[in-house]
Design a protein around this motif. Structure first.
Motif, mmCIF file in Angstrom:
data_model
loop_
_atom_site.group_PDB
_atom_site.id
_atom_site.type_symbol
_atom_site.label_atom_id
_atom_site.label_comp_id
_atom_site.label_asym_id
_atom_site.label_seq_id
_atom_site.Cartn_x
_atom_site.Cartn_y
_atom_site.Cartn_z
ATOM 1 N N ASP A 89 0.834 -1.207 0.000
ATOM 2 C CA ASP A 89 0.000 0.000 0.000
ATOM 3 C C ASP A 89 0.863 1.250 0.000
ATOM 4 O O ASP A 89 0.584 2.216 -0.704
ATOM 5 C CB ASP A 89 -0.926 0.015 1.217
ATOM 6 C CG ASP A 89 -2.199 -0.775 0.973
ATOM 7 O OD1 ASP A 89 -2.500 -1.039 -0.200
ATOM 8 O OD2 ASP A 89 -2.883 -1.107 1.948
ATOM 9 N N ARG A 114 -10.864 -0.415 2.262
ATOM 10 C CA ARG A 114 -9.927 0.628 2.688
ATOM 11 C C ARG A 114 -10.384 1.295 3.977
ATOM 12 O O ARG A 114 -9.577 1.608 4.859
ATOM 13 C CB ARG A 114 -9.774 1.683 1.583
ATOM 14 C CG ARG A 114 -9.131 1.145 0.310
ATOM 15 C CD ARG A 114 -7.793 0.514 0.600
ATOM 16 N NE ARG A 114 -7.085 0.151 -0.620
ATOM 17 C CZ ARG A 114 -5.904 -0.447 -0.639
ATOM 18 N NH1 ARG A 114 -5.316 -0.779 0.492
ATOM 19 N NH2 ARG A 114 -5.307 -0.733 -1.772
ATOM 20 N N LEU A 174 -5.608 7.301 2.632
ATOM 21 C CA LEU A 174 -6.892 6.664 2.343
ATOM 22 C C LEU A 174 -8.056 7.589 2.680
ATOM 23 O O LEU A 174 -9.017 7.694 1.910
ATOM 24 C CB LEU A 174 -7.016 5.359 3.119
ATOM 25 C CG LEU A 174 -6.054 4.236 2.705
ATOM 26 C CD1 LEU A 174 -6.238 3.021 3.604
ATOM 27 C CD2 LEU A 174 -6.271 3.846 1.241
#
Length: 414
Positions: free
Chosen positions: A234, A291, A371
């Motif tokens: 990520d 997420r 995010l």
């Protein structure tokens, strides 16, 4: 107020010089402007090259010295640079500073040479006439102003090229890092998946207590390593701009409650009580479910990790105007206020001493920030200092919600 053609040309070239990104562009603009300002028959752009004068460019009615180098002590451009001042020569054949052999094949009879930069000149601008000529005071002032502007343009160009080079280096470094992380992650995931697959099969079979505990330990550690691999990937995707958000309508209140339930075993292991307060029955948002689970899990997991045994964690879900806010408050170790400004930086950890008690890569909050911001939301962490607990929260725009009165605290866990 009326301005001369020379002043207008100077203003024009200064504006143009502010946006150039190459030495060739600078030289083209300056040599054209110098000739126009001085109303001369030729102009040169000279750069200092160590102990030589390099005639880098020219604009003239006949050939001059483009591409040639002369010792700085033997040419008039070198004199202007060494003496840090402009020089005007009405008759080149009557001045001992002129190398006649170099000038004889040219049309030049008179010249003016202006250094680029007064302190430690880096070059010079030359103007030349085919007949004996003395430039006006205004022309000399404008040539000096052009030289000063050229100095600034060259310095800006150097900064631009340095920055451009560093950006390219960073791109190459990030690309190499991404490729490395992808390769390492693939190599790690393959054996981890095999370990997890076999432990799951074995745990479904008949086992004595000791064997079951051993396999559960193996499974727990393999899942932890798998999470680390996912975090690294990520982080790499975020830095390379390849992180994807798949939005759909979600109900956030239940999502948070589900993540709390998943972490109950960890909370109970430390005898922690998790209380949920909610002024919203349901909060619908547009977001990426996996997420947002990841962010919620990380904030809750941090609260559990840094809480003292027997403490309490408060989760508050509320509407904040057109948004929904999830706030996680613990009574744990807290964070030094000096560290808070850098808490969302990658690989930074509040527990960063040589006697660290907690694991982790220092990537969770950094990824969470990206995010949440990708969901057009905000995230923050507050603490009054060590020993005073920590509050972490995120806010996301509401799609729609059903609001009810504030419910009584719902204690979960012991």
């Amino acid at each position: 107020m009326q301005y001369s053609d020379g002043v207008k040309k100077l203003v024009e070239v200064i504006q143009d010089l502010s946006s150039v990104h190459s030495l060739e562009q600078v030289m083209f603009l300056v040599r054209k402007a110098a000739r126009a300002i001085a109303n001369s028959d030729g102009a040169t752009f000279v750069l200092r090259d160590g102990e030589f004068c390099f005639y880098a460019d020219e604009d003239a009615i006949g050939p001059l010295w483009k591409g040639q180098r002369f010792p700085i002590q033997t040419c008039i451009s070198g004199w202007a640079m060494l003496n840090k001042k402009a020089v005007v020569i009405e008759d080149i054949y009557q001045d001992s500073r002129i190398p006649i052999d170099a000038y004889a094949p040219t049309f030049v009879k008179s010249l003016a040479m202006t250094p680029i930069r007064k302190e430690a000149p880096i070059g010079a601008i030359g103007a030349y006439w085919k007949e004996k000529h003395i430039p006006t005071d205004e022309q000399l002032e404008l040539l000096q102003a052009l030289a000063n502007s050229t100095s600034i343009a060259l310095e800006n160009l150097n900064l631009y090229q340095t920055l451009e080079g560093r950006i390219e280096e960073l791109k190459m470094a990030n690309k190499a890092k991404d490729e490395f992380l992808m390769t390492v992650s693939h190599e790690l995931r393959t054996p981890l998946n095999a370990i997890l697959g076999w432990t799951e099969i074995l745990l479904d079979g008949p086992l004595d207590e000791e064997a079951r505990m051993g396999l559960e330990t193996i499974e727990r550690n393999a899942r932890h390593q798998s999470q680390i691999v996912a975090v690294l990937l990520d982080s790499s995707r975020i830095m390379s701009g390849k992180l994807q958000i798949k939005s759909r309508e979600l109900e956030l209140v239940q999502l948070v409650r589900n993540e709390i339930a998943l972490l109950q075993p960890e909370a109970e292991a430390k005898n922690l009580k998790i209380e949920v307060h909610s002024s919203i029955e349901k909060a619908f948002i547009l977001g990426d479910e996996e997420r947002l689970k990841q962010v919620t899990f990380h904030l809750l997991n941090n609260a559990i990790k840094f809480s003292n045994k027997g403490g309490k964690i408060l989760v508050d879900i509320s509407s904040q105007g057109p948004a929904v806010q999830v706030r996680v408050r613990d009574e744990g170790e807290g964070i030094d206020p000096e560290f808070l400004p850098s808490i969302f930086e990658a690989f930074r950890q509040a527990d960063s001493s040589s006697t660290r008690k907690y694991g982790g890569l220092g990537l969770g909050l950094s990824i969470s920030r990206h995010l949440i911001e990708a969901h057009k939301g905000k995230i923050a962490v507050y603490s009054e200092g060590p020993g005073k607990g920590t509050t972490a929260l995120f806010t996301i725009p509401l799609y729609k919600y059903a609001k009810v009165g504030i419910k009584n605290a719902e204690p979960l866990g012991k």
